[in-house]
Design an enzyme around this catalytic site. Structure first.
Site, PDB file in Angstrom:
ATOM      1  N   ASP A  14       0.932  -1.130  -0.021  1.00 51.06           N
ATOM      2  CA  ASP A  14       0.334  -0.153  -0.210  1.00 51.06           C
ATOM      3  C   ASP A  14       0.636   1.170  -0.461  1.00 51.06           C
ATOM      4  O   ASP A  14       2.153   1.364   0.668  1.00 51.06           O
ATOM      5  CB  ASP A  14      -1.075   0.266   1.345  1.00 51.06           C
ATOM      6  CG  ASP A  14      -2.101   1.164   1.378  1.00 51.06           C
ATOM      7  OD1 ASP A  14      -1.989   1.207  -0.199  1.00 51.06           O
ATOM      8  OD2 ASP A  14      -2.624   1.024   2.428  1.00 51.06           O
ATOM      9  N   ASN A  16       1.069   3.547  -2.641  1.00 48.55           N
ATOM     10  CA  ASN A  16       1.998   3.590  -4.591  1.00 48.55           C
ATOM     11  C   ASN A  16       1.494   4.982  -4.477  1.00 48.55           C
ATOM     12  O   ASN A  16       2.254   6.137  -5.247  1.00 48.55           O
ATOM     13  CB  ASN A  16       2.004   2.652  -5.519  1.00 48.55           C
ATOM     14  CG  ASN A  16       2.914   1.085  -4.734  1.00 48.55           C
ATOM     15  OD1 ASN A  16       2.936   1.064  -4.491  1.00 48.55           O
ATOM     16  ND2 ASN A  16       1.499   0.404  -5.950  1.00 48.55           N
ATOM     17  N   ARG A  27       0.256   8.640 -10.117  1.00 50.58           N
ATOM     18  CA  ARG A  27      -0.534   7.155  -9.776  1.00 50.58           C
ATOM     19  C   ARG A  27       0.359   5.922 -10.293  1.00 50.58           C
ATOM     20  O   ARG A  27       1.406   5.475  -9.060  1.00 50.58           O
ATOM     21  CB  ARG A  27      -1.475   7.219  -9.407  1.00 50.58           C
ATOM     22  CG  ARG A  27      -2.092   8.406  -8.331  1.00 50.58           C
ATOM     23  CD  ARG A  27      -3.576   7.592  -8.021  1.00 50.58           C
ATOM     24  NE  ARG A  27      -3.780   6.480  -7.768  1.00 50.58           N
ATOM     25  CZ  ARG A  27      -4.065   6.227  -6.187  1.00 50.58           C
ATOM     26  NH1 ARG A  27      -3.516   7.189  -5.676  1.00 50.58           N
ATOM     27  NH2 ARG A  27      -4.252   5.119  -5.473  1.00 50.58           N
ATOM     28  N   SER A  59      -7.527  -6.072  -6.086  1.00 49.69           N
ATOM     29  CA  SER A  59      -8.205  -6.633  -4.795  1.00 49.69           C
ATOM     30  C   SER A  59     -10.074  -6.074  -5.952  1.00 49.69           C
ATOM     31  O   SER A  59     -10.065  -5.787  -7.010  1.00 49.69           O
ATOM     32  CB  SER A  59      -8.599  -5.673  -3.399  1.00 49.69           C
ATOM     33  OG  SER A  59      -9.359  -4.479  -3.906  1.00 49.69           O
ATOM     34  N   GLU A  61     -12.180  -4.955  -4.454  1.00 49.38           N
ATOM     35  CA  GLU A  61     -12.451  -3.067  -4.952  1.00 49.38           C
ATOM     36  C   GLU A  61     -12.072  -2.369  -5.843  1.00 49.38           C
ATOM     37  O   GLU A  61     -12.511  -1.605  -6.474  1.00 49.38           O
ATOM     38  CB  GLU A  61     -12.432  -3.149  -2.736  1.00 49.38           C
ATOM     39  CG  GLU A  61     -13.409  -4.275  -2.285  1.00 49.38           C
ATOM     40  CD  GLU A  61     -13.118  -5.073  -2.077  1.00 49.38           C
ATOM     41  OE1 GLU A  61     -12.039  -5.537  -1.966  1.00 49.38           O
ATOM     42  OE2 GLU A  61     -14.118  -5.844  -1.486  1.00 49.38           O
ATOM     43  N   ASN A  62     -10.407  -2.825  -6.401  1.00 48.70           N
ATOM     44  CA  ASN A  62      -9.638  -2.137  -7.036  1.00 48.70           C
ATOM     45  C   ASN A  62     -10.214  -1.909  -8.202  1.00 48.70           C
ATOM     46  O   ASN A  62      -9.769  -1.038  -9.592  1.00 48.70           O
ATOM     47  CB  ASN A  62      -8.561  -2.894  -7.164  1.00 48.70           C
ATOM     48  CG  ASN A  62      -7.995  -2.491  -6.033  1.00 48.70           C
ATOM     49  OD1 ASN A  62      -6.618  -3.064  -5.350  1.00 48.70           O
ATOM     50  ND2 ASN A  62      -7.584  -1.781  -4.817  1.00 48.70           N
ATOM     51  N   ARG A  65     -11.620   1.827  -8.951  1.00 51.13           N
ATOM     52  CA  ARG A  65     -10.480   2.534  -9.262  1.00 51.13           C
ATOM     53  C   ARG A  65     -11.308   3.717 -10.713  1.00 51.13           C
ATOM     54  O   ARG A  65     -11.484   2.486 -11.906  1.00 51.13           O
ATOM     55  CB  ARG A  65      -9.182   2.220  -8.975  1.00 51.13           C
ATOM     56  CG  ARG A  65      -8.768   2.007  -7.898  1.00 51.13           C
ATOM     57  CD  ARG A  65      -7.485   2.034  -7.845  1.00 51.13           C
ATOM     58  NE  ARG A  65      -7.439   1.489  -5.730  1.00 51.13           N
ATOM     59  CZ  ARG A  65      -6.098   2.106  -5.660  1.00 51.13           C
ATOM     60  NH1 ARG A  65      -5.116   2.209  -6.249  1.00 51.13           N
ATOM     61  NH2 ARG A  65      -6.102   1.550  -4.076  1.00 51.13           N
ATOM     62  N   ARG A 180       1.600  -5.199   6.237  1.00 52.18           N
ATOM     63  CA  ARG A 180       1.174  -3.809   5.576  1.00 52.18           C
ATOM     64  C   ARG A 180       1.827  -2.689   5.407  1.00 52.18           C
ATOM     65  O   ARG A 180       2.197  -2.268   6.762  1.00 52.18           O
ATOM     66  CB  ARG A 180      -0.382  -3.794   5.707  1.00 52.18           C
ATOM     67  CG  ARG A 180      -1.510  -2.646   5.329  1.00 52.18           C
ATOM     68  CD  ARG A 180      -2.714  -2.838   5.389  1.00 52.18           C
ATOM     69  NE  ARG A 180      -3.380  -1.757   4.242  1.00 52.18           N
ATOM     70  CZ  ARG A 180      -4.189  -1.772   3.748  1.00 52.18           C
ATOM     71  NH1 ARG A 180      -5.297  -2.798   4.986  1.00 52.18           N
ATOM     72  NH2 ARG A 180      -4.904  -1.138   2.899  1.00 52.18           N
TER      73      ARG A 180
HETATM   74  C1  FPP Z   1      -1.142   0.188  -3.123  1.00 50.55           C
HETATM   75  O1  FPP Z   1      -1.416   1.043  -3.477  1.00 50.55           O
HETATM   76  C2  FPP Z   1      -0.900  -0.526  -4.664  1.00 50.55           C
HETATM   77  C3  FPP Z   1      -1.497  -1.128  -5.878  1.00 50.55           C
HETATM   78  C4  FPP Z   1      -3.720  -1.099  -5.395  1.00 50.55           C
HETATM   79  C5  FPP Z   1      -1.411  -2.016  -6.328  1.00 50.55           C
HETATM   80  C6  FPP Z   1       0.176  -2.307  -6.167  1.00 50.55           C
HETATM   81  C7  FPP Z   1       0.525  -3.732  -7.895  1.00 50.55           C
HETATM   82  C8  FPP Z   1       2.152  -3.693  -7.950  1.00 50.55           C
HETATM   83  C9  FPP Z   1       3.128  -2.987  -7.240  1.00 50.55           C
HETATM   84  C10 FPP Z   1       2.020  -4.664  -9.299  1.00 50.55           C
HETATM   85  C11 FPP Z   1       2.693  -6.207  -8.951  1.00 50.55           C
HETATM   86  C12 FPP Z   1       3.219  -7.019  -9.548  1.00 50.55           C
HETATM   87  C13 FPP Z   1       3.429  -8.226 -10.566  1.00 50.55           C
HETATM   88  C14 FPP Z   1       3.109  -9.025 -10.767  1.00 50.55           C
HETATM   89  C15 FPP Z   1       5.091  -8.493  -9.372  1.00 50.55           C
HETATM   90  P1  FPP Z   1      -2.245   2.481  -3.742  1.00 50.55           P
HETATM   91  O2  FPP Z   1      -2.637   3.041  -5.238  1.00 50.55           O
HETATM   92  O3  FPP Z   1      -3.469   2.347  -3.147  1.00 50.55           O
HETATM   93  O4  FPP Z   1      -1.487   3.339  -2.909  1.00 50.55           O
HETATM   94  P2  FPP Z   1      -2.440   4.929  -2.356  1.00 50.55           P
HETATM   95  O5  FPP Z   1      -3.068   4.107  -1.056  1.00 50.55           O
HETATM   96  O6  FPP Z   1      -1.098   5.682  -1.908  1.00 50.55           O
HETATM   97  O7  FPP Z   1      -3.719   5.173  -3.226  1.00 50.55           O
END
Ligand code: FPP
Length: 233
Positions: A14, A16, A27, A59, A61-62, A65, A180
């Site tokens: 979480d 990113n 993002r 997820s 839920e994602n 987005r 997490r």
């Molecule tokens: C949460 O950050 C992250 C995600 C929803 C996706 C993460 C997925 C990857 C890094 C891909 C990995 C895949 C492979 C095949 C290696 P967020 O967007 O919820 O961050 P925020 O809470 O700051 O908005």
């Protein structure tokens, strides 16, 4: 005393989006940098003899987005899966993906099959991409599967252990440690059944900043935990 190296580590990646926003970037840059963190944790997991590393990549839920972000994440996962096949082979690691695969595109499913087949002989760490997954969805699909396959008598005498065989994680040990990142302190509909006795580790670090060193800090904290499973020791 049980081994201090967990068999199964699971991660809710979480932060990113916030990581990117802090830098005035889109993002998706955060997600791209997040893939580097996945690679770093995978490397550490192989070195440390961890048998399973599951990551919550998307997820159920994602799907709500913005379309552009969903598409960007799908493209990124497809690219990462294709690009990582040699790394998996070099490390004798294998790959599987679990979740509501019917919601994912044909290309996504084809790419999953490609990397799963190519790495199937891997004997070391198994990386599990939890995608289009949610814990409540998993419990419900397990119940429906069991109801369809069993007689009424067998369904009514299902035990907790037997029920696990209908979850998408059948055959995989429950996570010993769930990490997490980003300061959120909740499970967010992740492996609800499987985390009944999982040790939880929350950190404020945003996922793109979570690398080998931070992964090993979480393992060090885990090794100090006293797991009692509701018993007195
Ligand atoms: C949460 O950050 C992250 C995600 C929803 C996706 C993460 C997925 C990857 C890094 C891909 C990995 C895949 C492979 C095949 C290696 P967020 O967007 O919820 O961050 P925020 O809470 O700051 O908005």
């Amino acid at each position: 005393m049980e081994s201090r190296i967990p068999r199964h580590v699971s991660i809710i990646m979480d932060g990113n989006g916030r990581w990117a926003k802090n830098r005035g970037l889109d993002r998706l840059y955060g997600h791209k940098e997040g893939v580097e963190s996945v690679r770093a944790c995978m490397r550490a997991a192989v070195e440390d003899g961890i048998e399973y590393l599951s990551i919550y990549a998307f997820s159920e839920e994602n799907w709500n987005r913005p379309e552009e972000e969903v598409q960007g994440l799908m493209d990124l996962m497809i690219m990462a899966m294709k690009a990582e096949i040699p790394t998996f082979l070099e490390n004798s690691a294998r790959f599987i993906a679990l979740g509501n695969m019917s919601r994912l595109s044909e290309l996504f499913n084809r790419t999953v099959k490609e990397i799963t087949d190519a790495t199937a002989a891997g004997t070391k760490c198994c990386m599990i991409l939890m995608v289009s997954y949610s814990g409540q969805w998993d419990i419900l699909q397990a119940m429906k599967k069991a109801a369809a396959q069993l007689s009424e008598k067998d369904f009514l005498s299902l035990t907790q252990e037997d029920f696990g065989k209908y979850l998408v994680t059948a055959g995989i040990p429950d996570p010993d440690l769930l990490i997490r990142t980003s300061g959120e302190v909740r499970i967010s509909n992740y492996m609800l059944w499987q985390t009944a006795y999982t040790e939880l580790y929350f950190t404020d670090i945003l996922w793109p900043d979570f690398r080998e060193e931070q992964f090993r800090e979480a393992l060090a904290e885990y090794s100090k935990r006293d797991r009692r499973y509701g018993k007195v020791k």
